[in-house]
Write an enzyme that holds these catalytic residues in place. Structure first.
Site, short mmCIF file in Angstrom:
data_model
loop_
_atom_site.label_atom_id
_atom_site.label_comp_id
_atom_site.label_asym_id
_atom_site.label_seq_id
_atom_site.Cartn_x
_atom_site.Cartn_y
_atom_site.Cartn_z
N ILE A 136 0.86 -1.17 0.00
CA ILE A 136 0.00 0.00 0.00
C ILE A 136 0.90 1.22 0.00
O ILE A 136 2.04 1.16 0.46
CB ILE A 136 -0.98 0.02 1.20
CG1 ILE A 136 -0.25 -0.16 2.54
CG2 ILE A 136 -2.04 -1.05 1.05
CD1 ILE A 136 -1.17 -0.15 3.74
N ASP A 137 0.40 2.32 -0.55
CA ASP A 137 1.21 3.51 -0.71
C ASP A 137 1.69 4.07 0.62
O ASP A 137 1.09 3.84 1.67
CB ASP A 137 0.41 4.60 -1.44
CG ASP A 137 0.00 4.18 -2.84
OD1 ASP A 137 0.69 3.33 -3.42
OD2 ASP A 137 -1.02 4.70 -3.33
N LYS A 138 2.76 4.85 0.56
CA LYS A 138 3.33 5.47 1.75
C LYS A 138 2.28 6.20 2.58
O LYS A 138 2.21 6.04 3.80
CB LYS A 138 4.43 6.45 1.33
CG LYS A 138 4.97 7.30 2.47
CD LYS A 138 5.90 8.39 1.95
CE LYS A 138 6.31 9.34 3.07
NZ LYS A 138 7.13 10.47 2.57
N ARG A 237 -6.88 5.72 -6.31
CA ARG A 237 -6.64 7.14 -6.51
C ARG A 237 -6.85 7.55 -7.97
O ARG A 237 -7.47 8.58 -8.26
CB ARG A 237 -5.22 7.48 -6.05
CG ARG A 237 -5.00 7.18 -4.58
CD ARG A 237 -3.52 7.11 -4.21
NE ARG A 237 -2.87 8.41 -4.34
CZ ARG A 237 -1.57 8.59 -4.21
NH1 ARG A 237 -0.77 7.55 -3.93
NH2 ARG A 237 -1.05 9.79 -4.34
#
Length: 304
Positions: A136-138, A237
């Site tokens: 998962i993204d930062k 996103r």
């Protein structure tokens, strides 16, 4: 390692055939890299991943020895939701990078897991490292799976490839949705105008499917639940932006001015479910919203 193609496998792609055999626990993407490096010989010669195999063909695969991970463990607190001898479920905070990379060589989830798990690491894909099956993204918070051995990594990677792992995200997007639910099915690939971003890319993108459901209307915003069928980079996103509802706080795909007190996209990996590789039992976990997500939600509720 040598394979002779039988009738039942005739017509399959070379990389798919080797991934199915999976005797070395390699993923299909890593097998593709091995083919590119000429570590796979098809009838005695290098070939392509897309080669359609035929009955009687001889396929040789030269295994790689696992490479040591050049990353050190760091004593970083982890919120461990579940742990056993095979795997861990961790609630990752916003702002933590999953894998070390240029500019982020320390303070990552991998650094923390190395310190916690010691030598209980998988060697999937030829590298001794914690078995992070998905990322998962930062600046996305929430649940992530970590495998502690090859057995669990292999089984869970297969579930991920078959889209049988439950992944539900909660997000706050800009604007009010008119429909109660919907699906965005549009391929995602590198943005040809901005290489740092992903975009809807019908020419070079990969299949991406996101199902969304309206949970609550807010002040010029919406609280959604998004369920992933695929797992492309920045999928939720990009898909939400494509239908005119980018996530609040998103530095890449959101409005240029961030009017809300949240650093990074308002996206939380809320629910994670899978079949345990050893027991065969379906397990499902959930994680509460992080403080900044909850504060933003409360604020938008108060000013409706």
């Amino acid at each position: 390692m040598v394979f002779i193609v039988e009738d039942v496998d005739a017509g399959k792609r070379l990389d798919s055939f080797l991934a199915e055999k999976n005797t070395a626990n390699y993923t299909r993407s890593f097998i593709g890299k091995m083919i590119e490096e000429n570590l796979v010989l098809y009838n005695g010669k290098p070939s392509k991943a897309s080669t359609k195999i035929k009955t009687g063909d001889r396929i040789e695969l030269f295994e790689k020895e696992p490479e040591p991970l050049a990353v050190k463990g760091e004593e970083i607190p982890l919120e461990i939701v579940y742990e056993d001898d095979d795997l861990m479920v961790i609630n990752k905070p916003r702002g933590m990078v999953v894998h070390p990379a240029p500019g982020h060589t320390s303070g990552t989830l991998v650094n923390a897991v190395l310190s916690h798990a010691g030598e209980s690491l998988s060697s999937i894909n030829g590298v001794l490292r914690p078995g992070i099956v998905h990322r998962i993204d930062k600046d996305t918070s929430g649940l992530i799976l970590v495998c502690k051995n090859d057995f669990s990594h292999k089984a869970l990677a297969k579930q991920l490839e078959e889209h049988s792992i439950t992944r539900r995200y909660h997000a706050i997007c800009s604007g009010r949705l008119k429909e109660e639910q919907g699906t965005v099915s549009a391929p995602i690939g590198r943005d040809e105008k901005n290489r740092k971003q992903q975009a809807i890319n019908y020419k070079h993108g990969k299949e991406a499917i996101t199902h969304y459901r309206l949970l609550e209307n807010l002040q010029n915003a919406s609280l959604l639940e998004c369920r992933l069928e695929t797992g492309r980079t920045h999928q939720i996103r990009v898909h939400m932006k494509s239908i005119g509802h980018p996530l609040l706080g998103d530095p890449l795909y959101g409005p240029k001015k961030n009017l809300y007190a949240i650093k990074g996209q308002a996206l939380h990996a809320m629910v994670l479910g899978f079949v345990h590789p050893r027991s065969g039992e379906y397990m499902e976990f959930s994680a509460d919203y992080p403080e900044d997500f909850q504060k933003l939600l409360n604020k938008l509720r108060m000013i409706r």
